[in-house]
Every structure is written in structure tokens, then in C-alpha cells.
Design an enzyme around this catalytic site. Structure first.
Site, PDB file in Angstrom:
ATOM      1  N   ILE A   1       0.881  -1.295   0.079  1.00  0.00           N
ATOM      2  CA  ILE A   1      -0.171  -0.002   0.177  1.00  0.00           C
ATOM      3  C   ILE A   1       0.855   1.202   0.062  1.00  0.00           C
ATOM      4  CG2 ILE A   1      -1.725   1.129   1.373  1.00  0.00           C
ATOM      5  CD1 ILE A   1      -2.760  -1.321   2.327  1.00  0.00           C
TER       6      ILE A   1
ATOM      7  N   CYS B   1       1.892   1.338   7.995  1.00  0.00           N
ATOM      8  CA  CYS B   1       2.771   0.203   8.623  1.00  0.00           C
ATOM      9  C   CYS B   1       1.831  -0.736   9.550  1.00  0.00           C
ATOM     10  CB  CYS B   1       3.919   0.835   9.675  1.00  0.00           C
ATOM     11  SG  CYS B   1       3.345   2.117  10.674  1.00  0.00           S
ATOM     12  N   PRO B   2       2.218  -1.562   9.843  1.00  0.00           N
ATOM     13  CA  PRO B   2       1.430  -2.631  10.782  1.00  0.00           C
ATOM     14  C   PRO B   2       1.415  -2.423  12.162  1.00  0.00           C
ATOM     15  CG  PRO B   2       3.449  -3.633  10.131  1.00  0.00           C
ATOM     16  CD  PRO B   2       3.451  -2.522   9.639  1.00  0.00           C
TER      17      PRO B   2
ATOM     18  N   ASP C   1      -8.848   7.098   8.204  1.00  0.00           N
ATOM     19  CA  ASP C   1     -10.152   5.943   7.905  1.00  0.00           C
ATOM     20  C   ASP C   1      -9.877   5.017   9.102  1.00  0.00           C
ATOM     21  OD1 ASP C   1     -11.897   4.934   6.169  1.00  0.00           O
ATOM     22  OD2 ASP C   1     -10.416   3.182   5.812  1.00  0.00           O
TER      23      ASP C   1
ATOM     24  N   GLU D   1     -13.359   1.625  17.405  1.00  0.00           N
ATOM     25  CA  GLU D   1     -14.168   1.497  15.853  1.00  0.00           C
ATOM     26  C   GLU D   1     -15.470   0.854  16.353  1.00  0.00           C
ATOM     27  OE1 GLU D   1     -10.635   1.997  12.631  1.00  0.00           O
ATOM     28  OE2 GLU D   1     -11.803  -0.005  12.938  1.00  0.00           O
TER      29      GLU D   1
ATOM     30  N   HIS E   1     -13.737   3.543   8.224  1.00  0.00           N
ATOM     31  CA  HIS E   1     -13.058   2.383   8.048  1.00  0.00           C
ATOM     32  C   HIS E   1     -13.490   1.617   6.715  1.00  0.00           C
ATOM     33  CE1 HIS E   1     -10.214  -0.585   9.824  1.00  0.00           C
ATOM     34  NE2 HIS E   1     -10.027  -0.966   8.616  1.00  0.00           N
TER      35      HIS E   1
END
Length: 321
Positions: free
Chosen positions: A161, A211-212, A264, A269, A288
Site C-alpha cells: 500500500i 505500517c502494521p 480512515d 471503532e 474504515h
């Protein structure tokens, strides 16, 4: 017969896809729940051999109460929803779905950037409300219009990404720098590697997180890091909400140090209605949706099915344990 349980299937199909192919190809007793609350997980999954989850959290304690569990299919790229160490210690195969959402997430990242720099939504709303019609001039300006050509895009995490966003930013005339574990020789043409986060933050006009979420990256953008960013800079986060200290971000927006943020993802959430970022007009939040194009979800469903079929055949793929 293999018992297969899907804990939160609705988000993946969302009314315009279905589980027909999955049920046809995956031999077993398949039970699909649209949504599963934390207190329902163990009861629903206690007898499962194959368990699929998109966002339902699987703790070590939960996994210990699933004696027949042999496979967990994470219906996403990131697998921080489960206790990976517990799964590994139990010999449970864990798979994920890599790169399915790359085009859609990259597209949304740039959409946030263009929304911030061109205020298309705001200007369209004002035109429809009659504001432009009442203007004395042919051009009506109520928000800055910012040209991206020549600006610096800072990418944190240059995987699939991040690399796609870098290419899009380059096409807009931006210079691209990246914080990544990859050596310069492994980066696509046009991306310049920087050695540390502080340097990237101080150089970039736009910082985009890709990044994760790990122990090392949790809260990586806090009050100190936000202060290092250029006055008037933009922060984009389409990766994981917990990468950012959201109260510190709200303060940086409120005091005018940052021009805007495009998010996002959030730490919780959906966010509570009193979340400080919801009160900041220069924080643009989407719920999201980066992964949620029909095309992206169709790729996800196809790979989820392939993953389970491969496991049942004794040759699992996309294994992360």
C-alpha cells in the site's frame, strides 16, 4: 465432518456478495454469523476446527477453551486481532489475506489528501446551497486550495500500500521519502529512504502511515512526533488507529499546528460520540472504508476460500504462524 465457523461474516459480503462459493468449495459443516460479541465467541467456536474472523478479537483465554481448533483464518491482512503466541504454542495454523485491498486503500489515502487540499466536498456543498450564486466574483474562495506539485510526501511503511501511495504521490508531482526496513536498492524508483522517523516528520509536508500495528509502532505518532512535523503539515492514517495518540492529534489540530488530518481508522471503532477528533473540523474521518470496495472484498472472499481449501487439503498457504 470438519466444523467451520465464521464469526463476523457480514462486513465481508455487506449485502452485495455472498458465501455461496465458500460453502460449495469448503467441505464441512459451515456456520456463518453476521456479527459476534466478545461474550459469544467461546460458545459459538467451542467445537470448531476451522475458525474465521475479520475483526472479532481472539484472546489466549478464548483459544484455550476451543480444544478442537486447528486453523484460524484471519479475513484481513493484519492479524493483531488474535494472540498469535498462544496460537503458535497450540500448533494452530493461522493464515491471512495479503495485499487484497492495496488499490482501494491507496485510492482512499489520496482521496483524503485531495479532499484536504482542494476542499471539493465543501465547495460543492456551498455551490448547492447558493453561496456561489450570491458571490460578486466568478471565483468564490472560502478555503485554501493547495497545489501538491513540489511538496514532500513522507511514507511510513513502504509495503504494497505504501508503495502504491508513493507512486500516486509521484504522479501528482510530489517528492517521496520513506521510512522502511527495505534498503534503498529495493525501493521503487522515485522513493528516497530516510533513516529515522524524526527526520521524515521534519521534512514532509504530508505524512501518510502504512505500517502494521506492533508493540514497536503502537502510539508511534504522539505529542512529541506531532510537534516535529512542519507547521501546516497534513497527517494521513489509513493503517491502524492505535498508531496515533488521538488526543495529541486533536490538540495539534485545535492549536493550528497541523493543517488537517485524514483518517480512515481509529483506536476504537466506531468511536464514542464524545471523541475529541469528532469535534475538530479539520479532521476528516471516514468509517474504515478503505478496504471495503466491492472489488476489494471480492478478492478477499476469493482468497479466504482458497486459504481454507488449501488447509483442508493439507497444504496451507498464506500462513503467518
Amino acid at each position: 465432518m470438519c466444523r467451520i465457523v465464521v464469526l463476523d461474516g457480514y462486513a465481508c459480503v455487506a449485502g452485495d456478495l455472498d458465501w455461496t462459493d465458500f460453502k460449495t468449495r469448503c467441505a464441512g459443516e459451515v456456520t456463518i454469523y453476521d456479527r459476534t460479541l466478545p461474550g459469544q465467541v467461546v460458545d459459538r467456536a467451542r467445537d470448531a476446527e476451522v475458525l474465521l474472523s475479520n475483526k472479532v478479537v481472539l484472546t489466549a483465554e478464548m483459544l484455550r477453551q476451543m480444544p478442537h481448533l486447528r486453523y484460524i483464518g484471519v479475513m484481513a491482512t493484519g492479524y493483531n486481532i488474535l494472540d498469535i503466541a498462544e496460537a503458535r504454542s497450540r500448533g494452530i495454523v493461522v493464515t491471512n489475506v495479503p495485499a487484497y485491498s492495496t488499490p482501494s486503500v491507496a485510492q482512499l489515502t489520496i482521496a483524503h489528501l485531495l479532499n484536504i487540499t482542494n476542499a471539493v466536498g465543501q465547495y460543492s456543498a456551498e455551490a448547492h446551497s447558493g453561496v456561489w450564486s450570491k458571490c460578486a466574483d466568478f471565483t468564490y474562495l472560502s478555503a485554501p486550495v493547495i497545489e501538491l506539485d513540489g511538496k514532500v510526501m513522507g511514507i511510513v511503511g513502504c509495503g504494497a500500500i505504501g508503495s502504491r501511495v508513493a507512486a500516486m504521490a509521484s504522479a501528482l508531482g510530489m517528492s517521496v521519502i520513506a521510512l522502511t526496513s527495505k534498503p534503498q536498492s529495493a525501493l521503487p524508483t522515485g522513493i528516497t529512504r530516510v533513516d529515522n522517523l524524526d527526520r521524515l516528520l521534519s521534512l514532509a509536508d504530508v505524512v501518510s502511515l502504512h505500517c502494521p500495528l506492533t508493540a514497536a509502532t503502537r502510539g508511534m505518532i504522539g505529542e512529541r512526533e506531532l510537534a516535529l512535523m512542519k507547521p501546516g503539515a497534513i497527517l494521513l492514517n489509513t493503517a491502524r488507529g492505535l498508531l496515533v495518540d488521538e488526543r495529541a492529534l486533536a490538540a495539534a489540530l485545535h492549536n493550528g499546528h497541523l493543517l488537517a488530518a485524514g483518517l480512515d481508522v481509529m483506536a476504537v471503532e466506531p468511536p464514542p460520540t464524545d471523541h475529541p477528533l469528532l469535534a475538530e473540523p479539520r479532521c476528516f474521518i471516514t468509517p474504515h472504508i478503505g478496504w471495503a470496495s466491492r472489488e476489494s472484498r471480492a478478492r478477499l472472499m476469493s482468497t479466504v476460500t482458497d486459504n481454507v481449501v488449501a488447509y483442508l487439503a493439507g497444504s496451507p498457504v498464506n500462513v503467518v504462524t
